[in-house]
Design a protein around this motif. Structure first.
Motif, PDB file in Angstrom:
ATOM      1  N   LEU A 133     -11.201  40.426  27.844  1.00  0.00           N
ATOM      2  CA  LEU A 133     -11.549  41.790  28.219  1.00  0.00           C
ATOM      3  C   LEU A 133     -11.072  42.129  29.621  1.00  0.00           C
ATOM      4  CD1 LEU A 133     -15.128  41.997  26.666  1.00  0.00           C
ATOM      5  CD2 LEU A 133     -13.024  43.067  25.813  1.00  0.00           C
ATOM      6  N   ALA A 134     -11.112  41.152  30.539  1.00  0.00           N
ATOM      7  CA  ALA A 134     -10.613  41.402  31.889  1.00  0.00           C
ATOM      8  C   ALA A 134      -9.127  41.748  31.857  1.00  0.00           C
ATOM      9  CB  ALA A 134     -10.863  40.184  32.768  1.00  0.00           C
ATOM     10  N   ARG A 135      -8.359  41.048  31.030  1.00  0.00           N
ATOM     11  CA  ARG A 135      -6.928  41.335  30.914  1.00  0.00           C
ATOM     12  C   ARG A 135      -6.689  42.693  30.256  1.00  0.00           C
ATOM     13  NH1 ARG A 135      -4.050  36.799  27.822  1.00  0.00           N
ATOM     14  NH2 ARG A 135      -2.214  38.066  28.396  1.00  0.00           N
ATOM     15  N   LEU A 136      -7.468  42.995  29.229  1.00  0.00           N
ATOM     16  CA  LEU A 136      -7.338  44.308  28.593  1.00  0.00           C
ATOM     17  C   LEU A 136      -7.625  45.424  29.584  1.00  0.00           C
ATOM     18  CD1 LEU A 136      -7.112  46.240  26.159  1.00  0.00           C
ATOM     19  CD2 LEU A 136      -9.517  45.741  25.663  1.00  0.00           C
ATOM     20  N   HIS A 137      -8.700  45.276  30.342  1.00  0.00           N
ATOM     21  CA  HIS A 137      -9.112  46.342  31.256  1.00  0.00           C
ATOM     22  C   HIS A 137      -8.173  46.470  32.457  1.00  0.00           C
ATOM     23  CE1 HIS A 137     -13.451  45.759  29.582  1.00  0.00           C
ATOM     24  NE2 HIS A 137     -12.651  46.365  28.736  1.00  0.00           N
ATOM     25  N   ALA A 138      -7.428  45.393  32.765  1.00  0.00           N
ATOM     26  CA  ALA A 138      -6.472  45.457  33.876  1.00  0.00           C
ATOM     27  C   ALA A 138      -5.115  45.992  33.437  1.00  0.00           C
ATOM     28  CB  ALA A 138      -6.295  44.063  34.482  1.00  0.00           C
ATOM     29  N   ALA A 139      -4.884  46.080  32.133  1.00  0.00           N
ATOM     30  CA  ALA A 139      -3.594  46.553  31.626  1.00  0.00           C
ATOM     31  C   ALA A 139      -3.435  48.047  31.858  1.00  0.00           C
ATOM     32  CB  ALA A 139      -3.485  46.243  30.133  1.00  0.00           C
ATOM     33  N   ASP A 140      -2.180  48.481  31.987  1.00  0.00           N
ATOM     34  CA  ASP A 140      -1.920  49.917  32.065  1.00  0.00           C
ATOM     35  C   ASP A 140      -2.329  50.562  30.742  1.00  0.00           C
ATOM     36  OD1 ASP A 140      -0.863  49.744  34.614  1.00  0.00           O
ATOM     37  OD2 ASP A 140       1.193  49.465  33.900  1.00  0.00           O
ATOM     38  N   PRO A 141      -3.204  51.557  30.767  1.00  0.00           N
ATOM     39  CA  PRO A 141      -3.607  52.189  29.505  1.00  0.00           C
ATOM     40  C   PRO A 141      -2.421  52.865  28.824  1.00  0.00           C
ATOM     41  CG  PRO A 141      -5.103  52.784  31.299  1.00  0.00           C
ATOM     42  CD  PRO A 141      -3.910  52.126  31.924  1.00  0.00           C
ATOM     43  N   PRO A 142      -2.221  52.633  27.536  1.00  0.00           N
ATOM     44  CA  PRO A 142      -1.145  53.332  26.835  1.00  0.00           C
ATOM     45  C   PRO A 142      -1.324  54.841  26.922  1.00  0.00           C
ATOM     46  CG  PRO A 142      -2.003  51.542  25.491  1.00  0.00           C
ATOM     47  CD  PRO A 142      -2.934  51.698  26.656  1.00  0.00           C
ATOM     48  N   ARG A 143      -0.224  55.541  27.004  1.00  0.00           N
ATOM     49  CA  ARG A 143      -0.292  56.996  27.082  1.00  0.00           C
ATOM     50  C   ARG A 143      -0.863  57.565  25.789  1.00  0.00           C
ATOM     51  NH1 ARG A 143       5.338  59.494  28.582  1.00  0.00           N
ATOM     52  NH2 ARG A 143       4.019  61.371  28.443  1.00  0.00           N
ATOM     53  N   GLU A 144      -1.633  58.612  25.940  1.00  0.00           N
ATOM     54  CA  GLU A 144      -2.133  59.415  24.823  1.00  0.00           C
ATOM     55  C   GLU A 144      -3.133  58.689  23.931  1.00  0.00           C
ATOM     56  OE1 GLU A 144       1.193  61.069  22.757  1.00  0.00           O
ATOM     57  OE2 GLU A 144       1.906  62.181  24.502  1.00  0.00           O
ATOM     58  N   ILE A 145      -3.701  57.557  24.383  1.00  0.00           N
ATOM     59  CA  ILE A 145      -4.781  56.986  23.575  1.00  0.00           C
ATOM     60  C   ILE A 145      -5.991  57.921  23.662  1.00  0.00           C
ATOM     61  CG2 ILE A 145      -4.021  54.602  23.848  1.00  0.00           C
ATOM     62  CD1 ILE A 145      -6.295  54.211  25.878  1.00  0.00           C
ATOM     63  N   PRO A 146      -6.871  57.890  22.667  1.00  0.00           N
ATOM     64  CA  PRO A 146      -8.050  58.760  22.726  1.00  0.00           C
ATOM     65  C   PRO A 146      -8.874  58.504  23.987  1.00  0.00           C
ATOM     66  CG  PRO A 146      -7.809  57.795  20.541  1.00  0.00           C
ATOM     67  CD  PRO A 146      -6.815  57.102  21.429  1.00  0.00           C
ATOM     68  N   GLN A 147      -9.540  59.534  24.453  1.00  0.00           N
ATOM     69  CA  GLN A 147     -10.474  59.397  25.567  1.00  0.00           C
ATOM     70  C   GLN A 147     -11.895  59.416  25.026  1.00  0.00           C
ATOM     71  OE1 GLN A 147      -9.900  61.671  29.100  1.00  0.00           O
ATOM     72  NE2 GLN A 147      -7.676  61.729  28.907  1.00  0.00           N
ATOM     73  N   TRP A 148     -12.735  58.575  25.611  1.00  0.00           N
ATOM     74  CA  TRP A 148     -14.129  58.503  25.190  1.00  0.00           C
ATOM     75  C   TRP A 148     -14.809  59.856  25.362  1.00  0.00           C
ATOM     76  CZ3 TRP A 148     -18.484  59.452  28.228  1.00  0.00           C
ATOM     77  CH2 TRP A 148     -19.696  59.216  27.587  1.00  0.00           C
ATOM     78  N   ARG A 149     -15.654  60.184  24.410  1.00  0.00           N
ATOM     79  CA  ARG A 149     -16.516  61.369  24.516  1.00  0.00           C
ATOM     80  C   ARG A 149     -17.852  61.023  23.860  1.00  0.00           C
ATOM     81  NH1 ARG A 149     -16.098  63.994  19.468  1.00  0.00           N
ATOM     82  NH2 ARG A 149     -14.297  63.335  18.238  1.00  0.00           N
ATOM     83  N   PRO A 150     -18.930  61.686  24.252  1.00  0.00           N
ATOM     84  CA  PRO A 150     -20.243  61.357  23.677  1.00  0.00           C
ATOM     85  C   PRO A 150     -20.253  61.473  22.161  1.00  0.00           C
ATOM     86  CG  PRO A 150     -20.498  62.745  25.614  1.00  0.00           C
ATOM     87  CD  PRO A 150     -19.029  62.697  25.322  1.00  0.00           C
ATOM     88  N   ARG A 151     -20.971  60.566  21.517  1.00  0.00           N
ATOM     89  CA  ARG A 151     -20.985  60.495  20.060  1.00  0.00           C
ATOM     90  C   ARG A 151     -22.001  61.443  19.434  1.00  0.00           C
ATOM     91  NH1 ARG A 151     -18.852  55.657  17.973  1.00  0.00           N
ATOM     92  NH2 ARG A 151     -16.709  55.530  18.768  1.00  0.00           N
ATOM     93  N   VAL A 152     -23.106  61.732  20.123  1.00  0.00           N
ATOM     94  CA  VAL A 152     -24.093  62.681  19.593  1.00  0.00           C
ATOM     95  C   VAL A 152     -24.340  63.748  20.645  1.00  0.00           C
ATOM     96  CG1 VAL A 152     -25.200  60.907  18.169  1.00  0.00           C
ATOM     97  CG2 VAL A 152     -26.124  61.412  20.445  1.00  0.00           C
ATOM     98  N   GLY A 153     -24.720  64.939  20.200  1.00  0.00           N
ATOM     99  CA  GLY A 153     -24.954  66.046  21.106  1.00  0.00           C
ATOM    100  C   GLY A 153     -26.317  65.987  21.764  1.00  0.00           C
ATOM    101  N   PRO A 154     -26.527  66.781  22.808  1.00  0.00           N
ATOM    102  CA  PRO A 154     -27.818  66.781  23.507  1.00  0.00           C
ATOM    103  C   PRO A 154     -28.958  67.298  22.644  1.00  0.00           C
ATOM    104  CG  PRO A 154     -26.397  68.546  24.318  1.00  0.00           C
ATOM    105  CD  PRO A 154     -25.556  67.692  23.433  1.00  0.00           C
ATOM    106  N   ASP A 155     -28.653  67.999  21.549  1.00  0.00           N
ATOM    107  CA  ASP A 155     -29.694  68.538  20.664  1.00  0.00           C
ATOM    108  C   ASP A 155     -29.839  67.722  19.380  1.00  0.00           C
ATOM    109  OD1 ASP A 155     -30.133  70.679  22.442  1.00  0.00           O
ATOM    110  OD2 ASP A 155     -28.476  71.811  21.547  1.00  0.00           O
ATOM    111  N   PHE A 156     -29.386  66.468  19.426  1.00  0.00           N
ATOM    112  CA  PHE A 156     -29.389  65.648  18.211  1.00  0.00           C
ATOM    113  C   PHE A 156     -30.771  65.577  17.572  1.00  0.00           C
ATOM    114  CE2 PHE A 156     -29.716  61.127  16.560  1.00  0.00           C
ATOM    115  CZ  PHE A 156     -29.186  61.431  15.313  1.00  0.00           C
ATOM    116  N   ALA A 157     -31.794  65.267  18.351  1.00  0.00           N
ATOM    117  CA  ALA A 157     -33.146  65.136  17.788  1.00  0.00           C
ATOM    118  C   ALA A 157     -33.645  66.479  17.262  1.00  0.00           C
ATOM    119  CB  ALA A 157     -34.101  64.575  18.836  1.00  0.00           C
ATOM    120  N   ALA A 158     -33.396  67.547  18.001  1.00  0.00           N
ATOM    121  CA  ALA A 158     -33.845  68.873  17.569  1.00  0.00           C
ATOM    122  C   ALA A 158     -33.167  69.292  16.272  1.00  0.00           C
ATOM    123  CB  ALA A 158     -33.582  69.895  18.671  1.00  0.00           C
ATOM    124  N   GLU A 159     -31.902  68.941  16.121  1.00  0.00           N
ATOM    125  CA  GLU A 159     -31.180  69.293  14.897  1.00  0.00           C
ATOM    126  C   GLU A 159     -31.608  68.417  13.725  1.00  0.00           C
ATOM    127  OE1 GLU A 159     -27.215  68.816  16.224  1.00  0.00           O
ATOM    128  OE2 GLU A 159     -27.122  70.758  17.253  1.00  0.00           O
TER     129      GLU A 159
END
Length: 313
Positions: A133-159
């Motif tokens: 994992l240290a080697r992976l995290h030190a590598a140059d990130p490939p261009r155009e890979i997906p970017q992390w975003r939250p998986r559930v919304g702030p109203d998940f429980a209400a919905e």
């Protein structure tokens, strides 16, 4: 998934594989492994040549983001990360191809054994994981890979609340799942609030290329090597996205991690699992082995203790 999909046959899959990965294949065999995607072995003359994956498209992945993830893994492998087992390109030089209601991809078949069932159980393995994992995290990130975003919304429980107000006569796990979710709704609300308070902090630190699910079920031991497989979750994100399995297993001494980000990704795993399984059991199901695994997963995520930094091994 434990059962093969019913919406197409082996001959349909074999035809698609022969078209897009021009190899002289003559058989496919569904493999009851993993969860969330379907897998097959594709062979010629009894010799397995390809490990085939059918990923579903939806909230988690579009066809474009899935292609970007698998293409990014190939870039990482080509850069010298020998533990990355990337997908094979198609005849059109892509890494996925549309099939049924999802996307097909293939990796070369590798004889070996899955390292574990999730947790890291030995110090030597933990040190190997930390180094990968240290080697992976030190590598140059490939261009155009997906970017992390939250998986559930702030109203998940209400919905979720109004969906639980009526019975779920959808199958043998419908009502048990609804009852478990109803009992856990207050905790789900608390977890969601905390998750979104931590999400704001995720943008303050550096982001790196992360595998997303580097637990031992996604590690394959082949001889003296360990390969990291299943790169559909590759994304640019805080490195703690990958470090939680090591910390959870008691090896926090091997990584430099921020506790708040570890908690964020623990909550994300829990809430994403609950969201997927609530959708699962609100729909018709028949009580298959996959249904049983999903229900056990739902109950586990609702019942396990809140995250705290585990003691070091």
């Amino acid at each position: 998934m434990r059962e093969p999909p019913a919406r197409f046959g082996d001959s349909d899959l074999l035809e698609a594989l022969r078209r897009d990965w021009p190899m002289d294949l003559d058989a496919v065999e569904h493999l009851p492994v993993g969860f969330g995607a379907h897998h097959w072995a594709a062979s010629r003359g009894g010799q397995r040549l390809l490990f085939v994956t059918l990923d579903q498209l939806g909230p988690r992945h579009s066809s474009a983001s899935l292609e970007a993830a698998y293409a990014g893994a190939a870039v990482l492998a080509a850069s010298g990360l020998e533990f990355v087992l990337p997908s094979l390109p198609t005849a059109a030089r892509r890494f996925t191809t549309p099939f049924a209601d999802g996307a097909l991809s293939c990796t070369p078949w590798r004889e070996g054994a899955v390292v574990g069932e999730g947790a890291v159980s030995a110090a030597g393995l933990a040190a190997n994981n930390a180094a990968m994992l240290a080697r992976l995290h030190a590598a140059d990130p490939p261009r155009e890979i997906p970017q992390w975003r939250p998986r559930v919304g702030p109203d998940f429980a209400a919905e979720l609340r109004p969906r639980l107000a009526e019975p779920w006569p959808t199958g043998p796990y419908g009502e048990p799942a609804r009852a478990a979710l109803t009992a856990g709704l207050r905790a789900i609300n608390r977890w969601t609030t905390r998750y979104w308070s931590l999400t704001a902090q995720a943008y303050d630190g550096p982001w790196v290329a992360t595998h997303g699910e580097p637990h031992t079920r996604n590690q394959l031991r082949t001889g003296q090597r360990i390969l990291l497989v299943d790169w559909e979750s590759l994304a640019l994100a805080p490195r703690e996205r990958d470090l939680r399995p090591l910390v959870d297993s008691g090896f926090a001494n091997l990584v430099d991690a921020d506790d708040a980000m570890l908690e964020l990704f623990d909550l994300e795993w829990r809430l994403d699992e609950i969201a997927q399984y609530s959708d699962w059991f609100a729909q018709p199901h028949t009580g298959t082995e996959s249904d049983a695994v999903a229900y056990a997963g739902l109950v586990h995520e609702l019942d396990r203790p809140d995250w705290s930094t585990p003691l070091e091994a």
